[in-house]
Design a protein around this motif. Sequence first.
Motif, mmCIF file in Angstrom:
data_model
loop_
_atom_site.group_PDB
_atom_site.id
_atom_site.type_symbol
_atom_site.label_atom_id
_atom_site.label_comp_id
_atom_site.label_asym_id
_atom_site.label_seq_id
_atom_site.Cartn_x
_atom_site.Cartn_y
_atom_site.Cartn_z
ATOM 1 N N LYS A 342 39.735 35.600 42.175
ATOM 2 C CA LYS A 342 39.820 37.006 41.768
ATOM 3 C C LYS A 342 38.484 37.726 41.917
ATOM 4 C CE LYS A 342 43.535 35.871 38.502
ATOM 5 N NZ LYS A 342 44.590 36.058 39.491
ATOM 6 N N ASP A 363 45.325 40.187 44.041
ATOM 7 C CA ASP A 363 44.737 40.341 42.710
ATOM 8 C C ASP A 363 43.290 39.877 42.742
ATOM 9 O OD1 ASP A 363 44.226 40.600 40.033
ATOM 10 O OD2 ASP A 363 45.466 38.909 39.399
ATOM 11 N N GLN A 392 37.449 39.316 35.354
ATOM 12 C CA GLN A 392 38.502 39.499 34.363
ATOM 13 C C GLN A 392 39.004 40.941 34.454
ATOM 14 O OE1 GLN A 392 36.226 38.552 30.820
ATOM 15 N NE2 GLN A 392 35.970 40.694 30.312
ATOM 16 N N LYS A 393 39.951 41.302 33.599
ATOM 17 C CA LYS A 393 40.561 42.621 33.714
ATOM 18 C C LYS A 393 40.229 43.560 32.562
ATOM 19 C CE LYS A 393 44.402 41.094 36.604
ATOM 20 N NZ LYS A 393 45.867 41.071 36.806
ATOM 21 N N ARG A 397 35.383 45.218 35.349
ATOM 22 C CA ARG A 397 35.819 44.384 36.464
ATOM 23 C C ARG A 397 34.981 44.713 37.686
ATOM 24 N NH1 ARG A 397 41.871 43.357 39.102
ATOM 25 N NH2 ARG A 397 41.655 41.089 39.145
#
Length: 419
Positions: A342, A363, A392-393, A397
């Motif tokens: 990611k 993603d 992470q979201k 980010r």
Amino acid sequence: MSLTTEVNVETQAIEAKKAAKVLSLLSTEEKNSILKQIANTLESNVAFILEHNEKDLEKGREKGYNDAYMDRLSLSAERIADFANGLREVAELEDPIGDILSEWTLENGLHVEKVRVPLGVIGMIYEARPNVTVDATGLALKSGNAIVLKGGSSAIHSNQAIVDVIHKALDSTAIPKEAVQFIGSTDRKATEQLFTMKEHIDVLIPRGGASLIKAVVENATVPVLETGVGNCHLYVDKAADLEKALSIIVNAKTDRPAVCNAAETLIVHEEWFNEHKDALIQMFKENNIGVHGDDKVVQAIPDSVKADQEDWANEYLSLDIAVKVVDSLDDAIDHIDEYGTKHSEAIITEDKATASKFLKLVDAAAVYHNASTRFTDGGALGFGAEIGISTQKLHARGPMGLPALTTVKFQMTGTGQIR
């Protein structure tokens, strides 16, 4: 961990929290002037820093650290000048502190403002990257935060020397040197203590290998801004331009193979691979790239080795790359979903619809169309220095610059309203 070490770590965190109060009152002009003072002091103490860096390099050679690790550990006059210029760039950036993100007045006349404010105290845990000591300090101070630094033992002399120079610069400024704390203990338990000091530390940011990040994320009770390792993929679609594809692959893999935004896996559409494999083979050969491939790749590319599950997940940080041939865009996305971290993913294609689907479905913190993954970097994107790349979201980010080191506060002004 000795009682003395435990007490010292807590004392440092308490001192940082007190210093954060002072920082929160400084103007943008004061903070900018101080960052420039630190930059000048770093440049005038190059010999001192390099002398201590050599102690870490000597230890690294004795322990047989690989080239990628030694590259991250190594300093030079040019790199220190880059650190200093990074601080000057941060000084020129817009200060987010005090920004009114929204405001409104209630029917009863109470005025509400949503204002950007510092996080408070940042705990920074990192490995063999002395540049992080400077970058993190600069971003923390500009955003009004104190910082507690815990670098890895392999860079202990370099980091301590850099912090000594920063403290020397702060001695003549409005920022108390306690705003920049360095934990000099090499005891792992000193690091672990930071995990649970949420009464003093507002956020932890780990920056390093997968094991370090995992240890922080799984054991910390302090909120964590998770930075991630970079198993970055390049997908060469059947509609990719040959020259453009080869140029991007070479840059993403070879420009700086030891950094997290370098490409580690190449996914190639079968039609493109069959048509251009000779050019691909020549490119690998000219750039000394070691290929770990699937069955089709091993059959077609001389000196390639059969890839296993570890290869698909590996962050090589070297001139090695995993190569997979697929039948479709969907297969490429499925592979990225299974093995990606990611971080950064790219597609090379002249088909806009295919590119659009890739950008929407993959993603990752950063996705690219016809460009190298090497641009996932705070400096390259105009943020100045970065404190890390969040995968992470929540909260932040991607490359984390100044806004990522802030939170919000609701400030209400009334004329005696009660409820």
